[in-house]
Design an enzyme around this catalytic site. Structure first.
Site, PDB file in Angstrom:
ATOM      1  N   ASP A 195       0.867  -1.171   0.000  1.00 38.16           N
ATOM      2  CA  ASP A 195       0.000   0.000   0.000  1.00 38.16           C
ATOM      3  C   ASP A 195       0.910   1.228   0.000  1.00 38.16           C
ATOM      4  OD1 ASP A 195      -1.546   2.184   0.724  1.00 38.16           O
ATOM      5  OD2 ASP A 195      -2.732   1.098   2.202  1.00 38.16           O
TER       6      ASP A 195
ATOM      7  N   CYS B  27      -3.961  12.132 -13.871  1.00 34.79           N
ATOM      8  CA  CYS B  27      -4.582  12.394 -15.176  1.00 34.79           C
ATOM      9  C   CYS B  27      -5.977  12.949 -14.941  1.00 34.79           C
ATOM     10  CB  CYS B  27      -4.612  11.141 -16.031  1.00 34.79           C
ATOM     11  SG  CYS B  27      -5.413   9.742 -15.264  1.00 34.79           S
TER      12      CYS B  27
END
Length: 775
Positions: free
Chosen positions: A244, A323
């Site tokens: 993680d 993005c």
């Protein structure tokens, strides 16, 4: 459910992407590669809430809104990048420009004029190109078959990569040097990672750069896709780990007998995001877009960025990218991180680093909108019932002076209509000092920050095998110039997080949970292992050969394959086996040949690692001509008489067994291939054969003017040149029946077929992953 638990659950939901996903910004919901031609039902490219939201935020310059929306509705150009560090990059570029691109001139497909590919103006050395050709046209058009085959083959060989243009920006702005230690926090599927590896190997004459890349991803299955991508570049300086990112463990290394915390010179923090900058190819976003995605991801993005900043060395550079066009995921994260850092971080001005790139400055004012369209301009206006969904870190700083000092305008916003790309956001951060929640102690005298970028831990501390993130008494820590973990009890950590909205404190210590496939161990070959001396003698290895860097992936039975890592990654492996889950590292350099004992050495050379190994080999090297290269790569077992006299004279006195076949370019003959080639071969009874993967064979033959014909045959692929036909290309030969007259050839080694995608363990196929071609 607690905030951290929600974050972890959200990350698990958001992070995994389709296995064929393109790598514009690798994160949750980011890169569906299907796009407009991928079999979606017809989707109306409209979303009134999306338009209302971004018009209100004014992220598009005045008068350009219509061009912005029109660009979003157009399909995204295909872009490719040539692997820049390989010595034959110039040959590939020359081949593309003077052969394949010329064939596209004045070509029409289905009534659409094919645009000749153009170089990206801002990418160095013309190594990145874009075209309006879609995957559908490339795959279905007979006129483009040779170009399509070229793209597929060269991609599998690692010589080119299909990668969205904006995805190439973050690695360029990291400004990587070959000695840098790099952490790629959310790396899968790996296009940016391969860029980083290229930069480490800028000097091909150095087989083991000092730097390395540790590429991490939270999704276990996608880690194998990442391994597959990285393997194409055959580097001993890459390690893939599975954690993680928001709580990736702090690692230690051994420095002159002392345990020190590993700090990275460069950190790439390409976080999971809502992906509304990908609408041009991931058209599903049009109907699914909502502000809720950004609100849910903001906390996770901030935790990942914070963890990256903690592990960054002083003077180091971190790139944060998404993005997404949403300020909640972009400037809000950066502003919060800068505020919590209290001057430890600052935004770098990179406006002049990519000349030719068009970008908009980061925004300094924005509002927050809920899923149902309700706006809030200030945290004080948010009702208590919304506090779980909207956090104070989502708003711009209220103090105008503090806001100006942050220089958020230094962030880069890439809008689709400016250079026919996807939407993107990039911020480059430089670390000036330790993060405020870390201990601040005087810098060690007489050592520069370049030579001491880490906190020293006493050997006794690390010998106990405790994770570095656990709480240690202050007396046990000797601080250098970098960060060290703050001394707090778990209760104090929790309280501190509540005060600081879960951002300021370091991630809490927790037991590492392992998911997915059980990995084979990494076992370094001991100095006194009887396996090595025959290898050393047979290949006359140079005394400088780093034998301590050899490893295998098994603790029992015969060692079938030998791998190599750089000494820096060896250091990381040896000191962190208990605190990190390593999926893969190392490059294969030798494969066991079951009948090899007859030939004085049980191991033959592996093509995958030959460029790393070759500088240390002093015997069994045969220098060959370009005509010999063609013969060896197009015929299965060419007899000595088919090779040049010079090659025969070198081979005739050699004992049977593995050999190195080296082609040196002739500068006096400009028509000949102008890059060196090193091939693995086998000197048999009366012939020589090569052990080279099919796509690599095709690559070298193309560079010499030969081309693949469109029709496949059982025996191989027919090759033709402009003048004469050549013999058919043999398969890799790793599993074929041996000729009677060549009984001395090695037996096939299970798992040695480079064209088969394997689990990165010893010889176990990984059944859970399907390799999806990017073209």
């Amino acid at each position: 459910m607690g905030r951290r638990a929600r974050g972890r659950r959200l990350q698990q939901q958001q992070q995994p992407r389709p296995e064929g996903a393109e790598d514009g910004a690798e994160g949750g919901g980011k890169r569906s590669d299907a796009g407009w031609e991928g079999g979606y039902p017809e989707i109306v490219k409209e979303n009134k809430l999306f338009e209302h939201y971004y018009q209100e935020l004014k992220i598009v310059p005045e008068g350009e809104w219509d061009q912005f929306m029109q660009a979003l509705r157009e399909p995204l150009p295909a872009t490719l990048r040539i692997t820049g560090y390989k010595s034959h990059a110039k040959e590939i570029l020359h081949c593309l420009k003077n052969k394949y691109f010329k064939e596209l001139e004045d070509l029409e497909v289905d009534g659409q004029k094919v645009e000749v590919p153009q170089p990206l103006s801002w990418y160095p050395e013309e190594l990145a190109w874009h075209t309006n050709l879609s995957r559908k046209i490339l795959r279905k058009s007979p006129q483009l078959e040779r170009f399509h085959q070229f793209l597929v083959s060269e991609t599998e060989s690692g010589n080119i990569s299909r990668q969205e243009a904006v995805s190439m920006i973050p690695p360029l702005l990291l400004n990587v040097q070959p000695h840098h230690k790099i952490l790629d926090m959310c790396a899968a599927p790996g296009s940016k990672t391969t860029q980083l590896i290229e930069m480490l190997h800028a000097d091909m004459s150095v087989p083991f750069p000092e730097g390395f890349v540790i590429a991490n991803d939270v999704d276990n299955k996608r880690c194998y896709l990442l391994v597959h991508q990285a393997k194409r570049l055959s580097s001993p300086c890459i390690m893939v780990v599975n954690h993680d990112a928001s709580s990736i463990p702090r690692l230690t290394i051994d420095v002159d007998g002392r345990k020190e915390v590993l700090f990275y010179d460069r950190v790439l923090c390409d976080v999971p995001c809502s992906g509304d900058g990908t609408m041009r190819k991931n058209i599903d976003v049009w109907k699914k877009w909502t502000t809720l995605n950004s609100l849910q991801l903001h906390g996770l993005q901030l935790r990942i960025a914070t963890r990256g900043a903690e592990q960054l060395a002083e003077g180091g550079r971190m790139v944060y990218s998404t993005c997404s066009l949403n300020p909640i995921e972009d400037e809000a994260v950066i502003a919060s991180l800068l505020e919590k850092s209290e001057g430890a971080l600052e935004l770098a001005d990179v406006s002049a680093e990519l000349p030719g790139l068009k970008w908009m400055p980061g925004v300094t004012q924005w509002k927050v909108m809920t899923r149902d369209g309700q706006w809030f301009a200030d945290w004080a206006d948010v009702p208590h019932s919304r506090h779980t969904q909207i956090r104070p870190t989502m708003f711009p700083p209220k103090n105008p002076e503090k806001l100006r000092a942050m220089h958020l305008e230094r962030c880069l916003r890439i809008l689709p209509h400016h250079q026919n790309t996807g939407g993107f956001f990039v911020a480059v951060l430089v670390k000036k000092s330790s993060m405020p929640w870390n201990k601040r102690q005087p810098k060690v005298q007489g050592k520069s920050s370049e030579t001491r970028e880490a906190t020293q831990l006493s050997p006794a501390t690390c010998a106990e095998g405790k994770p570095v993130d656990t709480v240690e008494p202050e007396s046990q820590l000797t601080t250098g110039t970098g960060d060290s973990e703050i001394t707090q009890t778990p209760e104090n950590l929790e309280n501190n997080e509540n005060k600081k909205d879960g951002v300021c404190g370091p991630p809490p210590s927790k037991k590492m949970k392992l998911f997915g496939f059980k990995e084979d161990p990494f076992v370094f070959i001991p100095e006194d292992d009887p396996l090595f001396p025959p290898i050393e003698k047979f290949y006359a290895l140079d005394p400088s050969f780093p034998r301590m860097n050899l490893l295998t992936r098994t603790t029992e039975g015969k060692k079938r394959q030998l791998y190599m890592v750089s000494k820096e990654l060896r250091n990381v492996l040896l000191n962190n086996s208990e605190r990190m889950k390593v999926i893969n590292t190392g490059i294969k350099v030798w494969c066991r040949n079951n009948s090899g004992e007859e030939f004085d050495c049980a191991f033959r050379l592996a093509q995958e690692g030959i460029y790393t190994l070759y500088p240390f080999i002093n015997s069994r090297i045969i220098t060959i001509s370009m005509e010999d290269v063609k013969t060896l790569l197009t015929q299965e077992n060419p007899f000595f008489r088919k090779l040049s006299n010079e090659t025969y004279s070198q081979a005739k006195d050699l004992a049977k067994g593995s050999v190195v076949l080296k082609y040196e370019p002739d500068s006096a003959n400009p028509d000949a291939l102008q890059c060196p080639i090193v091939l693995c071969g086998w000197r048999g009874k009366a012939s020589i054969r090569t052990f080279v993967p099919k796509n690599e064979r095709l690559h070298y033959l193309r560079m010499m003017g030969l081309e693949v014909s469109g029709e496949k045959k059982k025996e191989g692929l027919a090759l033709t040149s402009d003048s004469t036909a050549t013999p058919e290309l043999p398969e890799d030969g790793l599993g074929e029946e041996l000729r009677a007259e060549e009984a001395g050839l090695p037996e096939a080694t299970p798992g040695c077929n480079p064209t088969a995608l394997k689990h990165p363990g010893e010889d176990t196929p990984h059944t859970g992953l399907v390799s999806i071609g990017p073209w």
